[in-house]
Write a protein that holds these residues in place. Structure first.
Motif, mmCIF file in Angstrom:
data_model
loop_
_atom_site.group_PDB
_atom_site.id
_atom_site.type_symbol
_atom_site.label_atom_id
_atom_site.label_comp_id
_atom_site.label_asym_id
_atom_site.label_seq_id
_atom_site.Cartn_x
_atom_site.Cartn_y
_atom_site.Cartn_z
ATOM 1 N N ASN A 47 10.708 -15.075 7.855
ATOM 2 C CA ASN A 47 9.598 -14.895 7.155
ATOM 3 C C ASN A 47 9.444 -15.592 5.206
ATOM 4 O O ASN A 47 8.375 -16.173 5.052
ATOM 5 N N TRP A 48 10.897 -15.187 4.558
ATOM 6 C CA TRP A 48 10.529 -15.707 3.673
ATOM 7 C C TRP A 48 11.573 -16.720 3.044
ATOM 8 O O TRP A 48 11.527 -17.382 1.893
ATOM 9 N N LEU B 290 3.775 -17.700 8.107
ATOM 10 C CA LEU B 290 4.953 -17.071 8.026
ATOM 11 C C LEU B 290 4.511 -15.556 8.473
ATOM 12 O O LEU B 290 5.665 -14.699 9.034
ATOM 13 N N PRO B 291 3.547 -15.044 7.610
ATOM 14 C CA PRO B 291 2.496 -13.570 8.257
ATOM 15 C C PRO B 291 2.805 -13.109 9.360
ATOM 16 O O PRO B 291 3.112 -11.706 8.917
ATOM 17 N N GLN B 292 3.093 -13.471 10.331
ATOM 18 C CA GLN B 292 3.244 -13.540 11.679
ATOM 19 C C GLN B 292 4.293 -13.028 12.377
ATOM 20 O O GLN B 292 4.726 -12.240 13.290
ATOM 21 N N PHE B 293 5.299 -12.874 11.214
ATOM 22 C CA PHE B 293 6.546 -11.939 11.356
ATOM 23 C C PHE B 293 6.971 -10.784 11.120
ATOM 24 O O PHE B 293 7.202 -9.862 11.945
ATOM 25 N N GLU C 19 7.510 -4.713 11.441
ATOM 26 C CA GLU C 19 6.887 -3.290 11.401
ATOM 27 C C GLU C 19 6.887 -2.463 12.309
ATOM 28 O O GLU C 19 7.359 -1.691 12.514
ATOM 29 N N ALA C 20 6.954 -3.778 13.728
ATOM 30 C CA ALA C 20 7.364 -2.997 15.175
ATOM 31 C C ALA C 20 8.931 -2.139 15.253
ATOM 32 O O ALA C 20 8.712 -1.365 16.057
#
Length: 303
Positions: free
Chosen positions: A258-259, A282-285, A290-291
């Motif tokens: 992601n980063w 990228l935000p889709q990670f 969180e899951a």
């Protein structure tokens, strides 16, 4: 007259004596707290094993905690590894911005290991930049945990004897401890406790090459973190511990993607005009991360 003189002398001693800094309060984590790991190779590699996160999770099993590892191999308090194609100062500002956006409650800092190569002469510059970093992190409101560098192991020839450099590492570890005490920050002393002073025949027990910790090395360090921070971690069954470790590894890998995506220059850097449209992925990670965090909490809290 003598009684009055004695009282005056007593008052002078009391009010002229240096006032010791208060120790930070007992570390207590609650649901929603986020802990950032920030620092050099020691910090970046910790995400592979999960034992440092585990010691916090198991100490507060009912708390829903989140961790974000911002370690960067070879990094220093100047963010010298984070410039990418920019000067380190630009990477430093990106780092501070990212930390603010993550809204941490605690930041575990692992610096001093690389800076120690400058030896005693490098201490003033390190101290000044460390104080700047602490000052720049203050707006987050996060409590700081300063972790010292540790001794190197002596692997033997053809590698050099680390004895001299270990003395330099101690100087930086001592400065970090003094900084923690003066600033009422938490402190973890890996230097004195993790790797014994090498003596006798060369050999490796806690590192792969004298420097980088093994899985066992990180687990030993996690135990020191627990003691120095007054934590009381519960024990997990081997099956649950293995599942938590795997979920932690997977979660950390997804946050790394992601980063710090491999094609970061194309997505976010000076060549984003070519592939920048894909940065929306990228935000889709984050939901995936969180899951896994929810699954980790479920396993630890129900054990």
């Amino acid at each position: 007259m003598n009684q009055r003189l004695s009282i005056c002398m007593l008052l002078f001693v009391l009010f002229s004596a240096p006032i010791a800094s208060a120790a930070p309060p007992a570390l207590e984590l609650k649901s929603g707290d986020r802990i950032i790991f920030l620092g050099n190779t020691m910090i970046e590699r910790s995400q592979k094993f999960g034992s440092w996160e585990s010691v916090f999770l198991r100490s507060f099993p009912q708390a829903k905690l989140s961790f974000r590892n911002l370690g960067w191999s070879g990094d220093t308090v100047w963010a010298e590894s984070r410039g990418i194609f920019d000067p380190p100062a630009v990477g430093y500002q990106r780092m501070i911005k990212q930390i603010n956006e993550l809204k941490p409650n605690y930041i575990l800092l692992g610096y001093g290991g690389n800076e120690a190569f400058a030896g005693k002469d490098g201490l003033p510059a390190f101290q000044a930049q460390l104080q700047k970093l602490i000052s720049d992190l203050k707006p987050t409101g996060a409590k700081l945990i300063l972790v010292s560098p540790y001794r190197y192991e002596n692997e033997g020839a053809p590698l050099p004897d680390p004895a001299k450099h270990n003395q330099e590492l101690k100087l930086y570890a001592d400065l970090l401890q003094q900084t923690a005490e003066k600033g009422d920050h938490y402190f973890v002393d890996l230097f004195s406790q993790l790797i014994p002073e090498p003596n006798g025949d060369p050999g490796l027990e806690w590192t792969t090459n004298g420097i980088h910790l093994t899985k066992a090395g990180y687990e030993r360090a996690a135990g020191i973190i627990a003691v120095d921070l007054g934590l009381k971690p519960i024990e997990l069954s081997p099956a649950v511990a293995d599942e938590v470790t795997q979920l932690t590894f997977d979660k950390n890998r997804e946050y790394f993607y992601n980063w710090r995506p491999q094609n970061i220059t194309y997505l976010l850097g000076f060549r984003k005009h070519e592939q920048g449209q894909n940065a929306k992925e990228l935000p889709q990670f984050i939901p995936l991360i969180e899951a896994k965090e929810a699954a980790i909490h479920s396993l630890v809290s129900s054990h």
